[in-house]
Design a protein around this motif. Structure first.
Motif, PDB file in Angstrom:
ATOM      1  N   ASP A 158      59.348  46.029  17.363  1.00 24.27           N
ATOM      2  CA  ASP A 158      58.947  44.640  17.582  1.00 24.27           C
ATOM      3  C   ASP A 158      58.049  44.595  18.819  1.00 24.27           C
ATOM      4  O   ASP A 158      58.460  44.989  19.909  1.00 24.27           O
ATOM      5  N   ARG A 159      56.830  44.085  18.645  1.00 20.63           N
ATOM      6  CA  ARG A 159      55.897  44.106  19.769  1.00 20.63           C
ATOM      7  C   ARG A 159      56.356  43.250  20.942  1.00 20.63           C
ATOM      8  O   ARG A 159      55.935  43.478  22.073  1.00 20.63           O
ATOM      9  N   ASP A 160      57.227  42.266  20.696  1.00 21.10           N
ATOM     10  CA  ASP A 160      57.749  41.464  21.801  1.00 21.10           C
ATOM     11  C   ASP A 160      58.550  42.328  22.774  1.00 21.10           C
ATOM     12  O   ASP A 160      58.572  42.056  23.979  1.00 21.10           O
ATOM     13  N   ASP A 161      59.209  43.352  22.259  1.00 20.99           N
ATOM     14  CA  ASP A 161      59.954  44.274  23.120  1.00 20.99           C
ATOM     15  C   ASP A 161      59.012  45.101  23.987  1.00 20.99           C
ATOM     16  O   ASP A 161      59.358  45.494  25.101  1.00 20.99           O
ATOM     17  N   ALA A 162      57.829  45.375  23.458  1.00 19.20           N
ATOM     18  CA  ALA A 162      56.869  46.226  24.169  1.00 19.20           C
ATOM     19  C   ALA A 162      55.930  45.437  25.069  1.00 19.20           C
ATOM     20  O   ALA A 162      55.262  46.029  25.920  1.00 19.20           O
ATOM     21  N   LEU A 163      55.864  44.105  24.913  1.00 21.16           N
ATOM     22  CA  LEU A 163      54.883  43.323  25.662  1.00 21.16           C
ATOM     23  C   LEU A 163      55.022  43.462  27.179  1.00 21.16           C
ATOM     24  O   LEU A 163      54.011  43.688  27.864  1.00 21.16           O
ATOM     25  N   PRO A 164      56.219  43.333  27.760  1.00 27.17           N
ATOM     26  CA  PRO A 164      56.309  43.510  29.217  1.00 27.17           C
ATOM     27  C   PRO A 164      55.854  44.896  29.665  1.00 27.17           C
ATOM     28  O   PRO A 164      55.249  45.039  30.737  1.00 27.17           O
ATOM     29  N   VAL A 165      56.119  45.899  28.864  1.00 30.66           N
ATOM     30  CA  VAL A 165      55.692  47.264  29.180  1.00 30.66           C
ATOM     31  C   VAL A 165      54.164  47.332  29.139  1.00 30.66           C
ATOM     32  O   VAL A 165      53.522  47.908  30.027  1.00 30.66           O
TER      33      VAL A 165
END
Length: 293
Positions: free
Chosen positions: A60-67
């Motif tokens: 899920d890109r939302d999980d990766a967004l902060p990174v």
């Protein structure tokens, strides 16, 4: 189709960056300087690679967004510092005056320092707020390694020491693998980690990222010779004027152009293993190789 998807991803990332930099605190001028360089018109390739790698492996890109946003903060810090008079002494970045030309050298240094630290603050907060803490820590370790003495900073030191010297092909590759390639590789690998990829998949994507990272730097060297200043948004032939060792100076222009094509083809062959899911990354890989800025 590719252009639409790319622009949607960039807008998604820009919204994330904007939220993180919506800081109502003192001293205001520091946050102004940070925002100035972050929103100076970057292509967002590293964060796009991060969220796209996550999506490729089913995450899920939302999980990766902060990174992804943290990577962009760290990348932007490196650009601010690279432009300083003590480093590359550049007046323009992305068609705008460099940070130190607007805010002065001292504040530019501090704005870069602030973005570097804020990037890791974002990563730590994400880990503390998430059930996926272990993967975030793994991604953070990958980014820290790529940004530090074993990666970007180490490569920059070699770059400085190589000015006005003849260096070997091996030394040139080492310099660019670290200075430019390391953070590109970390972007891809961190995204795969956030998507829950297994070790075999991470290794494949790590190899892919090494190819595109080197191709990206060689293309930069080519554009410094053949590029259009109005499209690049910075001065051309600055590497030659500063006595920099580049792929063009070591291999020649035609061989450098061939190397970009070879490395890009090798990267795309790795993506073939992922089937239709890799179409966007394949197009992005070609876009990076064919770009004129």
């Amino acid at each position: 189709m590719f252009d639409d998807i790319l622009m949607e991803k960039i807008e998604y990332i820009n919204n994330g960056l904007n939220k993180l930099l919506d800081i109502d605190d003192k001293p205001e001028i520091l946050y102004d300087a940070m925002r100035y360089s972050v929103f100076a018109g970057g292509k967002r390739l590293r964060p796009v690679l991060c969220i796209s790698s996550c999506e490729l492996v089913g995450g899920d890109r939302d999980d990766a967004l902060p990174v992804a946003c943290a990577i962009e903060f760290i990348h932007t810090y490196s650009l601010i510092h690279d432009d300083l008079p003590a480093m590359d002494n550049d007046d323009l970045r992305r068609g705008k005056p460099t940070n130190h030309k607007v805010y002065g050298e001292a504040l530019a240094i501090l704005a870069g320092d602030a973005l570097l630290n804020y990037g890791f603050e974002v990563l730590i907060h994400h880990a503390l707020d998430s059930a996926n803490c272990q993967n975030i820590l793994r991604a953070t370790e990958e980014i820290a390694h790529a940004a530090g003495c074993h990666g970007m900073i180490g490569g920059q030191v070699v770059d400085l020491l190589s000015e006005n010297k003849n260096i070997t092909e091996e030394e040139l590759k080492f310099m660019h693998d670290h200075k430019t390639g390391a953070l590109i590789k970390a972007s891809v690998v961190a995204g795969a980690i956030m998507g829950g990829a297994d070790d075999e998949t991470i290794k494949k994507l790590s190899d892919y990222a090494e190819y595109i990272g080197l191709a990206f730097q060689i293309k930069d060297d080519i554009l410094d010779v053949l590029g259009d200043e109005s499209k690049l948004g910075k001065n051309v032939k600055s590497d030659l004027e500063n006595g920099k060792s580049t792929f063009v100076s070591v291999f020649g222009l035609q061989r450098s152009i061939s190397l970009v094509k070879e490395l890009t083809a090798s990267a795309i062959r790795i993506l073939d293993d992922f089937g239709e899911k890799s179409e966007f990354l394949k197009s992005l890989t070609k876009y990076m190789a064919d770009r004129d800025s």
